[in-house]
Structure formats: C-alpha cells, structure tokens
Write a protein that holds these residues in place. Structure first.
Motif, PDB file in Angstrom:
ATOM      1  N   THR A   1       0.802  -1.220   0.000  1.00 46.58           N
ATOM      2  CA  THR A   1       0.000   0.000   0.000  1.00 46.58           C
ATOM      3  C   THR A   1       0.836   1.272   0.000  1.00 46.58           C
ATOM      4  O   THR A   1       0.330   2.341  -0.344  1.00 46.58           O
ATOM      5  N   GLY A   2       2.087   1.182   0.425  1.00 46.09           N
ATOM      6  CA  GLY A   2       2.922   2.372   0.564  1.00 46.09           C
ATOM      7  C   GLY A   2       2.624   3.132   1.842  1.00 46.09           C
ATOM      8  O   GLY A   2       3.248   4.148   2.126  1.00 46.09           O
ATOM      9  N   LYS A   3       1.686   2.622   2.633  1.00 43.82           N
ATOM     10  CA  LYS A   3       1.315   3.279   3.887  1.00 43.82           C
ATOM     11  C   LYS A   3       2.495   3.224   4.862  1.00 43.82           C
ATOM     12  O   LYS A   3       3.150   2.192   5.017  1.00 43.82           O
ATOM     13  N   ILE A   4       2.736   4.356   5.504  1.00 45.21           N
ATOM     14  CA  ILE A   4       3.791   4.424   6.501  1.00 45.21           C
ATOM     15  C   ILE A   4       3.281   3.757   7.771  1.00 45.21           C
ATOM     16  O   ILE A   4       2.247   4.131   8.318  1.00 45.21           O
ATOM     17  N   THR A   5       4.008   2.730   8.212  1.00 43.87           N
ATOM     18  CA  THR A   5       3.574   1.959   9.377  1.00 43.87           C
ATOM     19  C   THR A   5       4.316   2.328  10.654  1.00 43.87           C
ATOM     20  O   THR A   5       3.843   2.038  11.739  1.00 43.87           O
ATOM     21  N   GLU A   6       5.474   2.958  10.504  1.00 48.27           N
ATOM     22  CA  GLU A   6       6.250   3.363  11.680  1.00 48.27           C
ATOM     23  C   GLU A   6       7.167   4.523  11.311  1.00 48.27           C
ATOM     24  O   GLU A   6       7.706   4.576  10.205  1.00 48.27           O
ATOM     25  N   VAL A   7       7.332   5.444  12.256  1.00 48.87           N
ATOM     26  CA  VAL A   7       8.216   6.592  12.072  1.00 48.87           C
ATOM     27  C   VAL A   7       9.078   6.716  13.324  1.00 48.87           C
ATOM     28  O   VAL A   7       8.579   6.618  14.444  1.00 48.87           O
ATOM     29  N   SER A   8      10.378   6.942  13.129  1.00 53.02           N
ATOM     30  CA  SER A   8      11.256   7.177  14.280  1.00 53.02           C
ATOM     31  C   SER A   8      12.396   8.100  13.886  1.00 53.02           C
ATOM     32  O   SER A   8      12.839   8.115  12.739  1.00 53.02           O
ATOM     33  N   ASN A   9      12.840   8.892  14.843  1.00 55.08           N
ATOM     34  CA  ASN A   9      13.973   9.785  14.623  1.00 55.08           C
ATOM     35  C   ASN A   9      15.262   8.993  14.774  1.00 55.08           C
ATOM     36  O   ASN A   9      15.366   8.122  15.626  1.00 55.08           O
ATOM     37  N   GLU A  10      16.234   9.291  13.934  1.00 51.45           N
ATOM     38  CA  GLU A  10      17.507   8.603  13.928  1.00 51.45           C
ATOM     39  C   GLU A  10      18.630   9.591  14.239  1.00 51.45           C
ATOM     40  O   GLU A  10      18.581  10.739  13.823  1.00 51.45           O
ATOM     41  N   ALA A  11      19.639   9.109  14.948  1.00 53.35           N
ATOM     42  CA  ALA A  11      20.840   9.922  15.165  1.00 53.35           C
ATOM     43  C   ALA A  11      21.669   9.860  13.890  1.00 53.35           C
ATOM     44  O   ALA A  11      21.808   8.803  13.287  1.00 53.35           O
ATOM     45  N   PHE A  12      22.195  10.980  13.450  1.00 52.46           N
ATOM     46  CA  PHE A  12      22.971  10.948  12.209  1.00 52.46           C
ATOM     47  C   PHE A  12      24.388  11.463  12.363  1.00 52.46           C
ATOM     48  O   PHE A  12      25.090  11.649  11.387  1.00 52.46           O
ATOM     49  N   GLU A  13      24.841  11.630  13.574  1.00 56.29           N
ATOM     50  CA  GLU A  13      26.194  12.138  13.781  1.00 56.29           C
ATOM     51  C   GLU A  13      27.248  11.242  13.159  1.00 56.29           C
ATOM     52  O   GLU A  13      28.181  11.709  12.520  1.00 56.29           O
ATOM     53  N   ASN A  14      27.124   9.911  13.302  1.00 53.61           N
ATOM     54  CA  ASN A  14      28.134   9.002  12.761  1.00 53.61           C
ATOM     55  C   ASN A  14      28.197   9.061  11.237  1.00 53.61           C
ATOM     56  O   ASN A  14      29.272   9.094  10.668  1.00 53.61           O
ATOM     57  N   LEU A  15      27.063   9.081  10.587  1.00 60.46           N
ATOM     58  CA  LEU A  15      27.040   9.144   9.130  1.00 60.46           C
ATOM     59  C   LEU A  15      27.619  10.456   8.630  1.00 60.46           C
ATOM     60  O   LEU A  15      28.424  10.493   7.718  1.00 60.46           O
ATOM     61  N   PHE A  16      27.237  11.554   9.248  1.00 59.25           N
ATOM     62  CA  PHE A  16      27.610  12.851   8.721  1.00 59.25           C
ATOM     63  C   PHE A  16      28.926  13.393   9.251  1.00 59.25           C
ATOM     64  O   PHE A  16      29.286  14.516   8.968  1.00 59.25           O
ATOM     65  N   THR A  17      29.691  12.579   9.988  1.00 60.10           N
ATOM     66  CA  THR A  17      31.062  12.985  10.303  1.00 60.10           C
ATOM     67  C   THR A  17      31.939  12.747   9.080  1.00 60.10           C
ATOM     68  O   THR A  17      32.951  13.390   8.912  1.00 60.10           O
ATOM     69  N   ARG A  18      31.531  11.821   8.214  1.00 60.01           N
ATOM     70  CA  ARG A  18      32.313  11.548   7.014  1.00 60.01           C
ATOM     71  C   ARG A  18      31.655  12.062   5.737  1.00 60.01           C
ATOM     72  O   ARG A  18      32.253  12.045   4.680  1.00 60.01           O
ATOM     73  N   LEU A  19      30.407  12.513   5.832  1.00 66.85           N
ATOM     74  CA  LEU A  19      29.675  13.011   4.674  1.00 66.85           C
ATOM     75  C   LEU A  19      28.797  14.166   5.130  1.00 66.85           C
ATOM     76  O   LEU A  19      28.016  14.024   6.059  1.00 66.85           O
ATOM     77  N   LYS A  20      28.940  15.292   4.494  1.00 67.75           N
ATOM     78  CA  LYS A  20      28.174  16.486   4.881  1.00 67.75           C
ATOM     79  C   LYS A  20      26.752  16.421   4.314  1.00 67.75           C
ATOM     80  O   LYS A  20      26.561  16.016   3.170  1.00 67.75           O
ATOM     81  N   PRO A  21      25.757  16.842   5.106  1.00 64.12           N
ATOM     82  CA  PRO A  21      24.377  16.847   4.598  1.00 64.12           C
ATOM     83  C   PRO A  21      24.233  17.631   3.296  1.00 64.12           C
ATOM     84  O   PRO A  21      23.480  17.234   2.420  1.00 64.12           O
TER      85      PRO A  21
END
Length: 176
Positions: free
Chosen positions: A90-110
């Motif tokens: 259906t494409g229906k969103i079943t769950e939403v949660s906030n994620e920490a992104f410090e680890n990803l974006f220490t090596r790649l800028k948003p």
C-alpha cells in the motif's frame, strides 16, 4: 581420515549456506516483483512525508510475509534524520522514528547529499537496469568530496549484484 571427513563436512556446510542464500535472494526478488509499491515509490512517499531527501532505503523481510521498506530521510534543513517503515503493498507508513545521524555525517556532509545531481531514487533505477533485477538495499556513501550510491540488486536467478553509482553524473562506477 578424520581431517578428510571434517573438510568434507565443512565444504558441505559452505555449499548448503550458498544454496540457502540463493534461495533467499530468489524469494526476495519474487516478493519484490509481487509488491504493488516499488522501492523508488516508497522513497518518494517517505521524502514527501519527511520533507527532505532519502539517504538510504532497503527491503526488510519477515518470515512468511512480504516484508516492508525502511527509508531514511534527511530533512531539507539538514538537521533531522527520520526513518520510515512502509508497507510494500500500500505504501502506507507503518512506523516513524527519529535517527541519530552524527556518525554518518562525520564523514559526509548533509549539503553534499542535498546538492548531488543524482538522487538515491535515480541511482536505484540505474542499478536495477544495469543488473536486471530489483533493488533490495541502497545507501549514500562518500567518494572523496563526491556522493556515491551503493545499491544491492536481487536478480531472478538468485544472485545479487552490488552496483555503485556516481552521485555527480548518475553513471555506474562499478558492479560486482
């Protein structure tokens, strides 16, 4: 004699694991073909909901079910990373949660992700065409100062192919 038997047993285990993985990939490819919503459509839905740009998307399986899509979206202001789980039919969103992104974006800028000429959705389409299958996993990575996408594609023959797509020009950088 014992060493020979142990070696044969180890080889049998390796072959059985390889066969199980091929069967799993075939099942995954079949499930994705049966899904009413593609991974790229799920990305568009999550991006619309999150008001930003997807940085990763993958198909998650559950025993006996079609599974679901997990899409992570970076907000347009680059300050928030949100994970969306979407139903494959259906494409229906079943769950939403906030994620920490410090680890990803220490090596790649948003801003590198936001300014890349090629989007994650476009990279998936390119990889699926190259490998002749359905994408099961895709993520953004850094290649020097540039964005590169890594897309895992399940083919109907039970094999998977990892395709890397340049974020700067949308062309295939490598495939294995």
């Amino acid at each position: 004699m014992r060493i020979h038997t142990a070696t044969l047993a180890a080889l049998a285990t390796v072959f059985a694991a390889g066969a199980a993985q091929a069967d799993s990939t075939k099942t995954e490819a079949r499930n994705l073909s049966d899904s009413k919503v593609s991974l790229t459509e799920a990305i568009h839905m999550a991006e619309k909901q999150g008001g930003g740009q997807a940085i990763s998307a993958e198909y998650e399986t559950h025993s006996g079910t079609l599974g679901y899509y997990e899409v992570k979206v970076l907000s347009n202001d680059g300050q928030k990373l949100t994970k969306y789980d979407l139903d494959t039919n259906t494409g229906k969103i079943t769950e939403v949660s906030n994620e920490a992104f410090e680890n990803l974006f220490t090596r790649l800028k948003p801003t590198a992700v936001q300014n890349a000429p090629t989007s994650l959705s476009r990279a998936i389409t390119t990889a699926e065409q190259r490998a002749n299958g359905k994408a099961t996993d895709a993520e953004v990575n850094r290649d020097g100062d540039q964005v590169k996408y890594t897309v895992k594609v399940a083919r109907a023959d039970g094999k998977t192919e990892k395709v890397e797509v340049n974020g700067a020009d949308g062309k295939v950088a490598s495939a294995k």
